[in-house]
Design a protein around this motif. Sequence first.
Motif, PDB file in Angstrom:
ATOM      1  N   GLY A  47      11.369 -56.073   5.651  1.00  0.00           N
ATOM      2  CA  GLY A  47      11.371 -55.962   6.975  1.00  0.00           C
ATOM      3  C   GLY A  47      11.626 -57.148   7.731  1.00  0.00           C
ATOM      4  N   ASP A  48      10.823 -57.466   8.718  1.00  0.00           N
ATOM      5  CA  ASP A  48      11.282 -58.459   9.768  1.00  0.00           C
ATOM      6  C   ASP A  48      11.011 -60.169   8.858  1.00  0.00           C
ATOM      7  OD1 ASP A  48      11.527 -56.813  11.477  1.00  0.00           O
ATOM      8  OD2 ASP A  48       9.770 -56.989  12.750  1.00  0.00           O
ATOM      9  N   ASP A  49      11.762 -61.099   9.351  1.00  0.00           N
ATOM     10  CA  ASP A  49      11.934 -62.197   8.957  1.00  0.00           C
ATOM     11  C   ASP A  49      10.396 -62.958   8.555  1.00  0.00           C
ATOM     12  OD1 ASP A  49      12.327 -64.709   8.002  1.00  0.00           O
ATOM     13  OD2 ASP A  49      13.639 -65.409   9.700  1.00  0.00           O
ATOM     14  N   ARG A  50      10.169 -63.022   7.107  1.00  0.00           N
ATOM     15  CA  ARG A  50       8.820 -63.615   6.767  1.00  0.00           C
ATOM     16  C   ARG A  50       8.621 -64.998   7.239  1.00  0.00           C
ATOM     17  NH1 ARG A  50       7.536 -65.303   1.306  1.00  0.00           N
ATOM     18  NH2 ARG A  50       7.307 -67.366   2.222  1.00  0.00           N
ATOM     19  N   ASP A  51       9.756 -65.737   7.780  1.00  0.00           N
ATOM     20  CA  ASP A  51       9.506 -67.135   8.656  1.00  0.00           C
ATOM     21  C   ASP A  51       8.850 -67.014   9.798  1.00  0.00           C
ATOM     22  OD1 ASP A  51      10.530 -68.399   6.051  1.00  0.00           O
ATOM     23  OD2 ASP A  51      12.451 -68.441   6.756  1.00  0.00           O
ATOM     24  N   THR A  83      -2.103 -55.590   7.765  1.00  0.00           N
ATOM     25  CA  THR A  83      -1.850 -54.167   8.242  1.00  0.00           C
ATOM     26  C   THR A  83      -1.219 -53.242   7.170  1.00  0.00           C
ATOM     27  OG1 THR A  83      -2.535 -54.381  10.450  1.00  0.00           O
ATOM     28  CG2 THR A  83      -1.828 -52.490   9.964  1.00  0.00           C
ATOM     29  N   ILE A  84      -1.492 -52.331   6.262  1.00  0.00           N
ATOM     30  CA  ILE A  84      -0.677 -51.617   5.718  1.00  0.00           C
ATOM     31  C   ILE A  84      -0.605 -50.141   6.234  1.00  0.00           C
ATOM     32  CG2 ILE A  84      -0.499 -50.563   3.182  1.00  0.00           C
ATOM     33  CD1 ILE A  84      -2.361 -53.204   2.343  1.00  0.00           C
ATOM     34  N   VAL A  94       4.140 -52.993   5.811  1.00  0.00           N
ATOM     35  CA  VAL A  94       3.141 -54.036   5.803  1.00  0.00           C
ATOM     36  C   VAL A  94       3.260 -55.185   6.901  1.00  0.00           C
ATOM     37  CG1 VAL A  94       2.040 -55.839   4.420  1.00  0.00           C
ATOM     38  CG2 VAL A  94       2.837 -53.787   3.287  1.00  0.00           C
ATOM     39  N   ALA A  95       2.410 -55.475   7.673  1.00  0.00           N
ATOM     40  CA  ALA A  95       2.508 -56.595   8.718  1.00  0.00           C
ATOM     41  C   ALA A  95       1.478 -57.417   8.247  1.00  0.00           C
ATOM     42  CB  ALA A  95       2.084 -55.779  10.136  1.00  0.00           C
ATOM     43  N   ILE A  96       1.965 -58.724   8.385  1.00  0.00           N
ATOM     44  CA  ILE A  96       0.885 -59.805   8.341  1.00  0.00           C
ATOM     45  C   ILE A  96       0.762 -60.707   9.674  1.00  0.00           C
ATOM     46  CG2 ILE A  96       0.523 -62.004   6.905  1.00  0.00           C
ATOM     47  CD1 ILE A  96       1.917 -60.670   4.677  1.00  0.00           C
ATOM     48  N   ASN A  97      -0.371 -60.808  10.083  1.00  0.00           N
ATOM     49  CA  ASN A  97      -0.461 -61.170  11.449  1.00  0.00           C
ATOM     50  C   ASN A  97       0.539 -60.957  12.455  1.00  0.00           C
ATOM     51  OD1 ASN A  97      -2.608 -62.760  10.763  1.00  0.00           O
ATOM     52  ND2 ASN A  97      -1.900 -64.703  10.646  1.00  0.00           N
ATOM     53  N   GLY A  98       0.958 -59.534  12.519  1.00  0.00           N
ATOM     54  CA  GLY A  98       1.567 -58.952  13.209  1.00  0.00           C
ATOM     55  C   GLY A  98       2.934 -58.669  13.038  1.00  0.00           C
ATOM     56  N   VAL A  99       3.625 -59.210  12.022  1.00  0.00           N
ATOM     57  CA  VAL A  99       4.965 -59.314  11.690  1.00  0.00           C
ATOM     58  C   VAL A  99       5.142 -58.170  10.559  1.00  0.00           C
ATOM     59  CG1 VAL A  99       6.888 -60.781  11.007  1.00  0.00           C
ATOM     60  CG2 VAL A  99       5.172 -61.666  12.192  1.00  0.00           C
ATOM     61  N   TRP A 100       5.987 -57.385  11.058  1.00  0.00           N
ATOM     62  CA  TRP A 100       6.207 -56.163   9.981  1.00  0.00           C
ATOM     63  C   TRP A 100       7.247 -56.685   8.910  1.00  0.00           C
ATOM     64  CZ3 TRP A 100       3.331 -52.192   9.230  1.00  0.00           C
ATOM     65  CH2 TRP A 100       2.352 -51.863  10.342  1.00  0.00           C
ATOM     66  N   VAL A 101       6.704 -57.657   7.964  1.00  0.00           N
ATOM     67  CA  VAL A 101       7.676 -58.187   6.950  1.00  0.00           C
ATOM     68  C   VAL A 101       7.987 -57.263   6.000  1.00  0.00           C
ATOM     69  CG1 VAL A 101       6.642 -60.566   7.110  1.00  0.00           C
ATOM     70  CG2 VAL A 101       5.409 -58.946   5.854  1.00  0.00           C
ATOM     71  N   CYS A 102       7.344 -56.119   5.768  1.00  0.00           N
ATOM     72  CA  CYS A 102       7.789 -54.840   4.889  1.00  0.00           C
ATOM     73  C   CYS A 102       7.763 -53.670   5.672  1.00  0.00           C
ATOM     74  CB  CYS A 102       6.781 -54.793   3.751  1.00  0.00           C
ATOM     75  SG  CYS A 102       7.206 -53.406   2.489  1.00  0.00           S
ATOM     76  N   LEU A 143      10.677 -63.227  -7.803  1.00  0.00           N
ATOM     77  CA  LEU A 143       9.970 -62.877  -6.546  1.00  0.00           C
ATOM     78  C   LEU A 143      10.240 -61.506  -6.163  1.00  0.00           C
ATOM     79  CD1 LEU A 143       8.096 -64.027  -4.321  1.00  0.00           C
ATOM     80  CD2 LEU A 143      10.429 -64.519  -3.040  1.00  0.00           C
ATOM     81  N   ILE A 144       9.063 -60.677  -5.540  1.00  0.00           N
ATOM     82  CA  ILE A 144       9.396 -59.181  -4.878  1.00  0.00           C
ATOM     83  C   ILE A 144      10.120 -59.598  -3.626  1.00  0.00           C
ATOM     84  CG2 ILE A 144       8.235 -57.419  -4.251  1.00  0.00           C
ATOM     85  CD1 ILE A 144       6.085 -57.955  -6.521  1.00  0.00           C
ATOM     86  N   GLY A 145      11.082 -58.615  -3.390  1.00  0.00           N
ATOM     87  CA  GLY A 145      11.496 -58.161  -1.696  1.00  0.00           C
ATOM     88  C   GLY A 145      12.313 -59.228  -1.533  1.00  0.00           C
ATOM     89  N   VAL A 146      13.081 -59.645  -2.561  1.00  0.00           N
ATOM     90  CA  VAL A 146      14.666 -60.487  -2.283  1.00  0.00           C
ATOM     91  C   VAL A 146      15.595 -59.600  -3.093  1.00  0.00           C
ATOM     92  CG1 VAL A 146      15.637 -62.663  -2.134  1.00  0.00           C
ATOM     93  CG2 VAL A 146      13.043 -62.314  -1.806  1.00  0.00           C
ATOM     94  N   ARG A 147      16.832 -59.429  -2.344  1.00  0.00           N
ATOM     95  CA  ARG A 147      17.887 -58.969  -3.100  1.00  0.00           C
ATOM     96  C   ARG A 147      18.463 -59.952  -3.935  1.00  0.00           C
ATOM     97  NH1 ARG A 147      21.348 -55.612  -0.052  1.00  0.00           N
ATOM     98  NH2 ARG A 147      22.782 -55.670  -1.851  1.00  0.00           N
ATOM     99  N   LEU A 148      19.018 -59.634  -5.297  1.00  0.00           N
ATOM    100  CA  LEU A 148      19.508 -60.549  -5.947  1.00  0.00           C
ATOM    101  C   LEU A 148      20.948 -61.091  -5.644  1.00  0.00           C
ATOM    102  CD1 LEU A 148      18.774 -58.754  -9.532  1.00  0.00           C
ATOM    103  CD2 LEU A 148      17.799 -60.775  -8.571  1.00  0.00           C
ATOM    104  N   PRO A 149      21.619 -62.268  -5.898  1.00  0.00           N
ATOM    105  CA  PRO A 149      22.652 -62.789  -5.497  1.00  0.00           C
ATOM    106  C   PRO A 149      23.708 -62.078  -6.637  1.00  0.00           C
ATOM    107  CG  PRO A 149      21.418 -64.683  -6.939  1.00  0.00           C
ATOM    108  CD  PRO A 149      20.734 -63.351  -6.521  1.00  0.00           C
TER     109      PRO A 149
END
Lengths: 383, 383
Positions: free
Chosen positions: A337-341, A353-354, A323-331, B111-117
Amino acid sequence: MSVTSAKGFRAAGIAAGIKASGNPDLALVVNDGPHHAAAGVFTSNRVKAAPVQWSEQVLKAGTVTAVVLNSGGANACTGPAGFQDTHKTAEEAAALLGTSAAEVAVCSTGLIGVRLPMDALLSGLKTAAGALAADGGPAAATAIMTTDTVAKTAEAHGTGYVVGGMAKGAGMLAPGLATMLVVVTTDAVVESDTLDAVLRNAAEVTFDRVDSDGCMSTNDTVLLLASGASEITPDPAEFQNAVTEVCADLARQLVGDAEGATKDIAVEVVHAATEQDAVQVAKAVTRSNLFKCAMYGNDPNWGRVLSAVGTTEAAFDPDHVSVAINGVWVCRDGGVGDDRDLVDLTGRDVQVTIDLAAGGESATVWTNDLTPGYVHENSAYSS
Amino acid sequence: MSVTSAKGFRAAGIAAGIKASGNPDLALVVNDGPHHAAAGVFTSNRVKAAPVQWSEQVLKAGTVTAVVLNSGGANACTGPAGFQDTHKTAEEAAALLGTSAAEVAVCSTGLIGVRLPMDALLSGLKTAAGALAADGGPAAATAIMTTDTVAKTAEAHGTGYVVGGMAKGAGMLAPGLATMLVVVTTDAVVESDTLDAVLRNAAEVTFDRVDSDGCMSTNDTVLLLASGASEITPDPAEFQNAVTEVCADLARQLVGDAEGATKDIAVEVVHAATEQDAVQVAKAVTRSNLFKCAMYGNDPNWGRVLSAVGTTEAAFDPDHVSVAINGVWVCRDGGVGDDRDLVDLTGRDVQVTIDLAAGGESATVWTNDLTPGYVHENSAYSS
């Protein structure tokens, strides 16, 4: 650019007193010919408003001379008396215009379960007939607004002919058509059977791929009228493209003006096994309240995308969905995937984009965010 | 009344440091026997969290000695590493309790998509094992809360045995099970195959008839554990009723505490041709954002009920559907019924009755209203 962009059409929009606000609420669109070919698609809701029941019958003959459209009341769930109101409206318009009621389509939008003020409507119809003008399209587009904040019109040019249109719709906006009324006109020379096929093709990839709030209306109507006034018989592919372009333009305007929306969101599904799979997955995401709240909060919460994807029957392996949000492949591949920040959600346009990694098909569905404004607007609509 | 109401169970709930807030976030439920029969039902979402994948395997053998539950992280979409985290959690709990990891179920929420500590979790597990107590149920119920505002527990008494339970869940709450974790315990003597059938029957008419926000979770888990400590083999019908009663009680508590909700809404469909039709129609209404906004606004906008009913494939004639809101039949035979001003929506409880006039079956689905509070809470969940 409007329903009077094409030659052979006149329109009017006036305030008939149907709305308590006194705003314009009655539109009339007339096809002066020489041809009167028409096609229509209607809500798939089984609870159909009286004007939908009426207009479906009119369109079966493929000939429409005039369309009466009112805002300020849906004339839905109003029983036999409501149907008689629609019939009377068509008869009055036919008498004023010197045509047959069987060639007059009627569209209504507004609150369900309330009879229309027929005295005001019929009196307004006379005023509207007197106000018909070759540049009346914008006034007609204004008169069909309900919670819309702007009038919606569009236009496309073919070789020697024009396709123009208007639309309204801001809530109860979902696949199977929405609380929307759309009239598209052209001066091309096209038979009604062809119009029907062209309109269905166009609606399938435009209005049917808009999902604002998942709620299907009782009144949705999309009409395509051809006057033949250009005397041009269009190339089929070019004509299809022109009609689809106008429908797509209007569909995007509907979502962009959706109730309370602060984001215009395109959910694109790529590498699907079938186009149907792509549409199913995109609609699962565009119907997720949690996803839509996250978008409102500028929160690239891709877990809500994945959890919506997982509710579908589309072909995919959960470990290979990205999954990409505004071009960043967060999943990537079902995991982090890439850093959601890195995702910038501060603008109004959002592209999700899925990638299903399951084939070569794709589709895009447009929606908007879920906001306190939507809740406020819809918690005080009829009261 | 909780998971330690029944004899043979101990529980604990502690703050392991998984949540940034420092609130309790780790619960442990142990079945001291003599029996360890168990059954479970899980989310039907195809994107399944690691703990769901793990616990589904554990439950296949029908034996559970302990359940580890954490809030503060769903461990969903975390890939093979996330699955190893769940595995490690079960192994650590098994070592602490002198049992096998294959008999330890794991549940996670957050939250989904985060590893547990994992350091915090494994360290907390030791603390929790040392805190296990026969009256530890309420602490466990508190430790599994996420956006829940109150801990949720329930209890029912059979002849010589007890059924008790705890639940969490406030968002992503929809059919096919919700973002909910539920553990129900009993000291009755019941085989795992019977537990499985009883749990499925109970879930079908309780948790599966709750639809808060239409969003299906990746982590839903409902477990039923039987210790046999009462030495009573229950009457099958009585036992089914007791388990269903506890599940229904917990399900209603889940909806009552749904994110941002100000109304508890029961949508009852009567005179349906089949129970499936009744459920389909009720769910169409409970999933309508427009209906739910109207309820928030104390607006008896029955047109939004009818327009949702019309999207279903249930057997009905649109001209013979009637709708009552809090006892007032505002829609009769598909048209305007009694005066909508007679409807009093000022209280928290709302009863909507839809009469399909198509048969003798009925069903009720519970939901809540859609409010600015829901939007606010879910637009800032992960950020």
